[in-house]
Write a protein that holds these residues in place. Structure first.
Motif, PDB file in Angstrom:
ATOM      1  N   LEU A 101      40.287  36.462  33.389  1.00 56.03           N
ATOM      2  CA  LEU A 101      40.532  37.845  32.996  1.00 56.03           C
ATOM      3  C   LEU A 101      42.004  38.209  33.188  1.00 56.03           C
ATOM      4  N   VAL A 102      42.499  39.041  32.274  1.00 55.40           N
ATOM      5  CA  VAL A 102      43.811  39.659  32.465  1.00 55.40           C
ATOM      6  C   VAL A 102      43.639  41.144  32.786  1.00 55.40           C
ATOM      7  N   LYS A 103      42.391  41.600  32.660  1.00 52.89           N
ATOM      8  CA  LYS A 103      42.045  42.987  32.964  1.00 52.89           C
ATOM      9  C   LYS A 103      40.525  43.054  33.079  1.00 52.89           C
ATOM     10  N   GLU A 122      37.782  50.116  53.413  1.00 49.54           N
ATOM     11  CA  GLU A 122      36.948  48.985  52.984  1.00 49.54           C
ATOM     12  C   GLU A 122      36.591  49.099  51.512  1.00 49.54           C
ATOM     13  N   ALA A 123      36.316  50.317  51.062  1.00 56.28           N
ATOM     14  CA  ALA A 123      35.974  50.527  49.648  1.00 56.28           C
ATOM     15  C   ALA A 123      37.153  50.180  48.746  1.00 56.28           C
ATOM     16  N   ARG A 124      38.374  50.531  49.179  1.00 59.24           N
ATOM     17  CA  ARG A 124      39.563  50.204  48.381  1.00 59.24           C
ATOM     18  C   ARG A 124      39.770  48.701  48.289  1.00 59.24           C
ATOM     19  N   ALA A 155      39.304  43.815  45.054  1.00 61.27           N
ATOM     20  CA  ALA A 155      38.854  42.425  44.983  1.00 61.27           C
ATOM     21  C   ALA A 155      38.126  42.137  43.681  1.00 61.27           C
ATOM     22  N   VAL A 156      37.329  43.091  43.203  1.00 58.71           N
ATOM     23  CA  VAL A 156      36.570  42.865  41.969  1.00 58.71           C
ATOM     24  C   VAL A 156      37.332  43.367  40.740  1.00 58.71           C
ATOM     25  N   ARG A 157      38.314  44.226  40.945  1.00 62.35           N
ATOM     26  CA  ARG A 157      39.124  44.733  39.832  1.00 62.35           C
ATOM     27  C   ARG A 157      40.592  44.771  40.257  1.00 62.35           C
ATOM     28  N   PRO A 158      41.256  43.627  40.209  1.00 63.22           N
ATOM     29  CA  PRO A 158      42.687  43.601  40.558  1.00 63.22           C
ATOM     30  C   PRO A 158      43.523  44.360  39.527  1.00 63.22           C
ATOM     31  N   GLU A 159      44.803  44.510  39.840  1.00 64.71           N
ATOM     32  CA  GLU A 159      45.711  45.153  38.907  1.00 64.71           C
ATOM     33  C   GLU A 159      45.779  44.355  37.612  1.00 64.71           C
ATOM     34  N   PRO A 160      45.613  45.012  36.458  1.00 64.18           N
ATOM     35  CA  PRO A 160      45.668  44.276  35.185  1.00 64.18           C
ATOM     36  C   PRO A 160      47.055  43.685  34.940  1.00 64.18           C
ATOM     37  N   VAL A 161      47.088  42.603  34.165  1.00 63.86           N
ATOM     38  CA  VAL A 161      48.362  41.994  33.784  1.00 63.86           C
ATOM     39  C   VAL A 161      49.070  42.944  32.817  1.00 63.86           C
ATOM     40  N   ILE A 211      35.765  41.644  37.704  1.00 63.54           N
ATOM     41  CA  ILE A 211      35.379  40.236  37.813  1.00 63.54           C
ATOM     42  C   ILE A 211      33.861  40.095  37.935  1.00 63.54           C
ATOM     43  N   ARG A 212      33.255  40.881  38.796  1.00 65.48           N
ATOM     44  CA  ARG A 212      31.812  40.764  39.037  1.00 65.48           C
ATOM     45  C   ARG A 212      31.010  41.119  37.784  1.00 65.48           C
TER      46      ARG A 212
END
Length: 206
Positions: free
Chosen positions: A154-156, A62-64, A69-75, A159-160
């Motif tokens: 954001l590209v990196k 769940e933590a992963r 969700a709040v920090r996806p893989e950067p472009v 998000i929150r």
């Protein structure tokens, strides 16, 4: 003569009716030592549940998910702009299938070249930034002052945290879809309408 006799005996053996005979047990028999696979899995899961290991694995999973969700893989491939660059993006596309409205009237036929900016009023400004770059965050915050129609993408970054810092909704360019479409290579980027095109500006910050 011996060969003929052997052949005759062989024929007799083959043609005799087969009879089953209890020969008894030969050698030692042992029970199957390998446990049933489903039983083993069930016992293993029960042991993990009782020891708390199952709960730990679930919490980590769940933590992963939350972290992604709040920090996806950067472009990939983007760097901070070191010089200003401006170019146009033409949104014109070729219609693949004839498009009709709810009444059945043709809006566009297959093969037509259509520019959405000829059909739809558009005045939104798009900002693409690296949320982990404090200089870019300060720049976009200044840009947003007094604006009403915009999106921050954001590209990196987180998000929150970026949304809280800007006090605005923030989006993320998942898999670099928009970055690839518009063709920019450096950030921050400002995209605005320019007649029938979109103006893409890579902005070099001091």
């Amino acid at each position: 003569m011996k060969i003929r006799l052997a052949a005759l005996l062989l024929m007799v053996v083959i043609t005799l009716p087969a009879g089953a005979k209890e020969l008894g047990t030969i050698g030692h028999l042992f029970p199957i030592a390998e446990p049933d696979l489903l039983t083993f899995i069930g016992q293993r899961l029960q042991g993990m549940k009782e020891s708390g290991e199952m709960d730990r694995i679930q919490r980590e999973a769940e933590a992963r998910v939350k972290a992604h969700a709040v920090r996806p893989e950067p472009v990939a491939g983007l760097t901070p702009a070191v010089k200003d660059r401006t170019f146009r993006y033409d949104p014109t596309f070729t219609v693949q299938e004839t498009i009709r409205n709810m009444q059945g009237n043709v809006i566009a036929r297959a093969g037509d070249r259509v520019n959405p900016l000829d059909k739809v009023p558009y005045s939104e400004t798009l900002y693409f930034i690296d949320g982990d770059n404090p200089v870019q965050m300060r720049w976009v915050k200044q840009q947003l002052a007094g604006q009403q129609n915009f999106k921050v993408i954001l590209v990196k970054g987180n998000i929150r945290d970026s949304s809280l810092a800007l006090d605005e909704p923030v989006y993320f360019d998942q898999y670099g879809t928009l970055t690839t479409k518009f063709g920019f290579e450096h950030t921050p980027v400002r995209i605005t309408r320019d007649d029938r095109w979109l103006k893409v500006e890579e902005v070099a910050l001091k």
